[in-house]
Scaffold this active site. Structure first.
Site, PDB file in Angstrom:
ATOM      1  N   GLU A  46       0.845  -1.188   0.000  1.00 19.11           N
ATOM      2  CA  GLU A  46       0.000   0.000   0.000  1.00 19.11           C
ATOM      3  C   GLU A  46       0.885   1.243   0.000  1.00 19.11           C
ATOM      4  OE1 GLU A  46      -3.579   0.067   2.239  1.00 19.11           O
ATOM      5  OE2 GLU A  46      -3.387  -2.021   2.882  1.00 19.11           O
ATOM      6  N   GLU A  73       6.178  11.709   0.850  1.00 18.03           N
ATOM      7  CA  GLU A  73       6.020  13.051   1.416  1.00 18.03           C
ATOM      8  C   GLU A  73       7.197  13.912   0.982  1.00 18.03           C
ATOM      9  OE1 GLU A  73       5.052  16.341   2.911  1.00 18.03           O
ATOM     10  OE2 GLU A  73       3.619  14.706   3.314  1.00 18.03           O
ATOM     11  N   ASP A 123      -4.083  18.981  -1.355  1.00 15.45           N
ATOM     12  CA  ASP A 123      -4.350  20.413  -1.500  1.00 15.45           C
ATOM     13  C   ASP A 123      -5.413  20.606  -2.581  1.00 15.45           C
ATOM     14  OD1 ASP A 123      -4.307  23.170  -1.940  1.00 15.45           O
ATOM     15  OD2 ASP A 123      -2.152  23.302  -1.566  1.00 15.45           O
ATOM     16  N   LYS A 127      -8.762  28.174  -5.806  1.00 17.18           N
ATOM     17  CA  LYS A 127      -8.934  29.231  -6.792  1.00 17.18           C
ATOM     18  C   LYS A 127      -8.938  28.656  -8.201  1.00 17.18           C
ATOM     19  CE  LYS A 127      -6.828  32.897  -3.998  1.00 17.18           C
ATOM     20  NZ  LYS A 127      -5.755  33.924  -3.947  1.00 17.18           N
ATOM     21  N   ASP A 159     -12.091  16.794   1.755  1.00 19.30           N
ATOM     22  CA  ASP A 159     -13.065  17.556   2.536  1.00 19.30           C
ATOM     23  C   ASP A 159     -13.635  18.702   1.713  1.00 19.30           C
ATOM     24  OD1 ASP A 159     -10.370  18.710   2.701  1.00 19.30           O
ATOM     25  OD2 ASP A 159     -11.377  20.283   3.855  1.00 19.30           O
ATOM     26  N   GLU A 199     -14.681  15.380  11.387  1.00 16.73           N
ATOM     27  CA  GLU A 199     -15.886  14.683  11.791  1.00 16.73           C
ATOM     28  C   GLU A 199     -16.351  15.142  13.163  1.00 16.73           C
ATOM     29  OE1 GLU A 199     -15.316  10.528   9.270  1.00 16.73           O
ATOM     30  OE2 GLU A 199     -14.826  10.572  11.406  1.00 16.73           O
TER      31      GLU A 199
END
Length: 213
Positions: A46, A73, A123, A127, A159, A199
């Site tokens: 994974e 990362e 991210d 805009k 989100d 949440e």
């Protein structure tokens, strides 16, 4: 978005926790699974793109000790933090790569090697003039399909409603990945700190689950 790999920095010999950082021998060719996880290259793999503070990796690695987990990362401080956390938890099945996610997928990770790929709350570049910087693009999905094994899955959460709607529009032109239902009981899926915070405010994340036929 830059397609150049993150620079390797000169410095003292690696600390113990840095043994869980994967430093490719060559950033300009595709690696092999044996280079990343030489102890058990055949294990279920994974990959978490943009792994942040590593909470998702840590929880998943503890839940599935028989699997391999690679976090990607670009920020050095986060990479070192995740490595230390994994080392303290004894998670030898967790490693971290310092690199841009797009570059890792398109140029470095082995083809047909990943069982499940995760992209959690990237991210959203809200805009309109920045939408072209969003990672979820058709070209990105082609790279995702290339590194997934047949039957492998790509899991995406956000989100941001606008980003989710964008992703659904991109999928209209994507014939090489099929959409699957993602009920909460489908399989164990660790929550990130960000998801728990969100949440806790009574909000929910939108998600997509795709499979390579």
């Amino acid at each position: 978005m830059s397609t150049e790999p993150a620079p390797r920095e000169e410095g003292p010999p690696p600390r113990a926790s840095e043994a869980q950082e994967w430093l490719p021998q060559d950033y300009f060719r595709r690696a092999t699974v044996e280079e990343i996880f030489p102890e058990r290259p055949e294990a279920f793999l994974e990959v978490d793109l943009g792994c942040g503070d590593g909470r998702f990796l840590e929880r998943m690695g503890a839940q599935f000790p028989e699997r391999n987990f690679l976090g990607v990362e670009r920020l050095l401080g986060r990479v070192r933090k995740v490595s230390r956390k994994a080392e303290r938890a004894g998670l030898q099945n967790v490693k971290v790569l310092r690199l841009e996610s797009a570059y890792a997928i398109e140029w470095l990770l082995p083809r047909a090697s990943v069982n499940r790929l995760h992209l959690l709350c990237p991210d959203p570049w809200p805009k309109a003039k920045h939408h072209k910087r969003r990672l979820f693009q058709l070209a990105f999905l082609r790279s995702v399909a290339a590194v997934l094994k047949p039957g492998g899955e790509f899991c995406f959460k956000t989100d941001h409603l606008g980003y989710f709607e964008w992703a659904e529009e991109v999928l209209e032109d994507c014939s090489f990945l099929e959409r699957l239902a993602w009920p909460s009981e489908a399989f164990f899926y660790a929550k990130t700190d960000f998801q728990e915070l969100w949440e806790g405010q009574g909000k929910s994340l939108r998600r997509l689950r795709l499979r390579k036929p």
